[in-house]
Design a protein around this motif. Structure first.
Motif, PDB file in Angstrom:
ATOM      1  N   SER A   1       0.804  -1.227   0.000  1.00 39.67           N
ATOM      2  CA  SER A   1       0.000   0.000   0.000  1.00 39.67           C
ATOM      3  C   SER A   1       0.835   1.274   0.000  1.00 39.67           C
ATOM      4  CB  SER A   1      -0.951   0.025   1.199  1.00 39.67           C
ATOM      5  OG  SER A   1      -0.241  -0.047   2.412  1.00 39.67           O
TER       6      SER A   1
ATOM      7  N   ASN B   1      -1.063   3.350  -2.948  1.00 43.71           N
ATOM      8  CA  ASN B   1      -1.813   4.565  -2.644  1.00 43.71           C
ATOM      9  C   ASN B   1      -1.510   5.715  -3.596  1.00 43.71           C
ATOM     10  OD1 ASN B   1      -3.311   3.558  -0.490  1.00 43.71           O
ATOM     11  ND2 ASN B   1      -1.688   3.957   0.990  1.00 43.71           N
ATOM     12  N   LYS B   2      -0.431   5.602  -4.351  1.00 41.48           N
ATOM     13  CA  LYS B   2      -0.149   6.616  -5.370  1.00 41.48           C
ATOM     14  C   LYS B   2      -1.058   6.442  -6.578  1.00 41.48           C
ATOM     15  CE  LYS B   2       4.760   6.748  -4.070  1.00 41.48           C
ATOM     16  NZ  LYS B   2       6.148   6.480  -4.518  1.00 41.48           N
TER      17      LYS B   2
ATOM     18  N   ALA C   1      -4.145   4.240  -6.429  1.00 44.57           N
ATOM     19  CA  ALA C   1      -5.525   3.863  -6.124  1.00 44.57           C
ATOM     20  C   ALA C   1      -5.775   4.045  -4.631  1.00 44.57           C
ATOM     21  CB  ALA C   1      -5.761   2.401  -6.538  1.00 44.57           C
ATOM     22  N   GLN C   2      -7.007   3.728  -4.218  1.00 46.40           N
ATOM     23  CA  GLN C   2      -7.364   3.767  -2.806  1.00 46.40           C
ATOM     24  C   GLN C   2      -7.433   2.337  -2.258  1.00 46.40           C
ATOM     25  OE1 GLN C   2     -10.347   6.824  -1.532  1.00 46.40           O
ATOM     26  NE2 GLN C   2     -10.926   6.836  -3.695  1.00 46.40           N
ATOM     27  N   THR C   3      -7.236   2.214  -0.959  1.00 42.67           N
ATOM     28  CA  THR C   3      -7.311   0.894  -0.327  1.00 42.67           C
ATOM     29  C   THR C   3      -8.296   0.922   0.836  1.00 42.67           C
ATOM     30  OG1 THR C   3      -5.456   1.390   1.155  1.00 42.67           O
ATOM     31  CG2 THR C   3      -4.934   0.314  -0.935  1.00 42.67           C
ATOM     32  N   TYR C   4      -8.889  -0.228   1.095  1.00 44.70           N
ATOM     33  CA  TYR C   4      -9.829  -0.387   2.208  1.00 44.70           C
ATOM     34  C   TYR C   4      -9.426  -1.632   2.985  1.00 44.70           C
ATOM     35  CZ  TYR C   4     -14.289  -0.017   4.692  1.00 44.70           C
ATOM     36  OH  TYR C   4     -15.255   0.143   5.663  1.00 44.70           O
TER      37      TYR C   4
ATOM     38  N   ILE D   1      -8.869  -2.907  -3.120  1.00 41.96           N
ATOM     39  CA  ILE D   1      -8.242  -1.779  -3.818  1.00 41.96           C
ATOM     40  C   ILE D   1      -9.247  -1.271  -4.837  1.00 41.96           C
ATOM     41  CG2 ILE D   1      -6.306  -1.061  -5.262  1.00 41.96           C
ATOM     42  CD1 ILE D   1      -4.798  -3.540  -4.152  1.00 41.96           C
ATOM     43  N   TYR D   2      -9.426   0.048  -4.891  1.00 37.98           N
ATOM     44  CA  TYR D   2     -10.368   0.620  -5.843  1.00 37.98           C
ATOM     45  C   TYR D   2      -9.839   1.954  -6.360  1.00 37.98           C
ATOM     46  CZ  TYR D   2     -12.026   3.232  -1.700  1.00 37.98           C
ATOM     47  OH  TYR D   2     -12.100   4.017  -0.568  1.00 37.98           O
TER      48      TYR D   2
ATOM     49  N   LYS E   1      -9.015   5.809  -7.604  1.00 38.75           N
ATOM     50  CA  LYS E   1      -8.922   7.104  -6.927  1.00 38.75           C
ATOM     51  C   LYS E   1     -10.252   7.861  -7.044  1.00 38.75           C
ATOM     52  CE  LYS E   1      -4.594   7.900  -5.456  1.00 38.75           C
ATOM     53  NZ  LYS E   1      -4.271   8.357  -4.083  1.00 38.75           N
ATOM     54  N   ASN E   2     -10.868   7.774  -8.209  1.00 41.04           N
ATOM     55  CA  ASN E   2     -12.174   8.403  -8.438  1.00 41.04           C
ATOM     56  C   ASN E   2     -13.173   7.308  -8.810  1.00 41.04           C
ATOM     57  OD1 ASN E   2     -11.325  11.248  -8.197  1.00 41.04           O
ATOM     58  ND2 ASN E   2     -10.112  10.773 -10.020  1.00 41.04           N
TER      59      ASN E   2
ATOM     60  N   LYS F   1     -18.768   3.584  -4.885  1.00 44.47           N
ATOM     61  CA  LYS F   1     -18.985   4.494  -3.754  1.00 44.47           C
ATOM     62  C   LYS F   1     -20.064   3.950  -2.817  1.00 44.47           C
ATOM     63  CE  LYS F   1     -17.654   8.811  -6.050  1.00 44.47           C
ATOM     64  NZ  LYS F   1     -18.145  10.114  -6.599  1.00 44.47           N
TER      65      LYS F   1
END
Length: 301
Positions: free
Chosen positions: A155, A159-160, A162-165, A275-276, A278-279, A285
């Motif tokens: 991550s 994180n550069k 995409a986003q992570t949960y 992982i999803y 950035k937008n 969502k």
């Protein structure tokens, strides 16, 4: 949507060099060059002039770049527009699961989300954990895939892009075969790794693995690091035939019947989750909102 070779081509054209593009794509210059050569062979045209000074676009390459860039910019718009006019009210989430690092909790959560909102349905695919395919998947978030389910231990660079949960944290341990005496232990200490051989990838940029290697070096024990190109099924097969260990989360052992996960008595943890983009699109969502509500209503999701 554009295939990965064309995405690589666009990145190289904009970055101006293989080295600069490799930093953006997180794959080696050699792998990038193979992608470019493959694309040129498929198209039957030369896209770049090659010299000791680097790469420059040919006339055909400049034309192809402009058209590819146009298609890339409009791919997401086309997909989102098509999904927006869907009349059946179904939210289809496309999820790619890791073959060797698949936490059962992640699959269970898909069912829990569906229980809270029956509009959610899933298209499931898998990937083999090769670095190249992983980067390809991240490049296709919001295009051909919505979520990547698996390890988040990279991550620090994911994180550069995409986003992570994060869903779960589990103590990092070893994957071991019966050829090693550690197989018969229920737990080990860091000193038990002395004089052991451990597989590790050549370009492992995980901060977790870096921290573990620093800790091992600090203790003064002698570990033989065996460098491999990737973590995949072939490596697990190879591990089952030798006494060489793999540092990994417990789920890896579930993939092979002759391998066992043994926890190490330390604080290092492996993280798994989704992982999803950035937008993210509206479907993702909504999915994340429901995950939040499940997480907030339970101490054990």
């Amino acid at each position: 949507m554009l295939n990965f070779d064309i995405q690589v081509f666009i990145t190289v054209a904009e970055a101006g060099s293989l080295t600069a593009a490799s930093h953006l794509l997180y794959i080696s210059p050699t792998a990038i060059m193979k992608r470019i050569n493959n694309l040129e062979n498929q198209l039957g045209i030369k896209l770049f002039n090659r010299s000791h000074h680097g790469l420059t676009l040919t006339g055909a390459g400049r034309s192809f770049y402009q058209d590819s860039k146009f298609l890339s910019q409009h791919a997401n718009t086309a997909i989102n527009r098509a999904r927006a006019i869907s009349t059946d009210g179904t939210f289809i989430i496309r999820v790619a699961f890791s073959l060797i690092n698949s936490d059962p909790q992640l699959m269970n959560l898909l069912d829990k989300v569906n229980q809270q909102d029956s509009r959610f349905e899933y298209e499931i695919t898998s990937f083999d954990d090769s670095r190249e395919q992983f980067i390809n998947l991240i490049g296709n978030l919001n295009r051909s895939i919505d979520l990547i389910a698996g390890s988040l231990d990279f991550s620090d660079w994911i994180n550069k892009l995409a986003q992570t949960y994060t869903i779960s944290k589990k103590r990092l341990g070893i994957i071991v075969s019966p050829h090693n005496q550690l197989f018969f232990r229920n737990e080990i200490n860091i000193n038990d790794l002395d004089k052991q051989s451990i597989y590790i990838t050549q370009n492992d940029e995980s901060s977790l693995v870096k921290d573990v290697r620093k800790e091992i070096k600090k203790t003064g024990i002698n570990v033989n690091w065996v460098f491999v190109d990737r973590y995949d099924i072939d490596l697990l097969n190879q591990c089952s035939l030798t006494d060489i260990l793999i540092l990994a989360s417990p789920e890896w052992a579930n993939v092979h019947p002759l391998l066992k996960s043994v926890p190490i008595n330390w604080s290092y943890q492996s993280h798994s989750g989704f992982i999803y983009a950035k937008n993210p699109n509206n479907h993702v969502k909504e999915f994340i909102k429901i995950l939040d509500s499940i997480k907030n209503s339970s101490t054990n999701i």
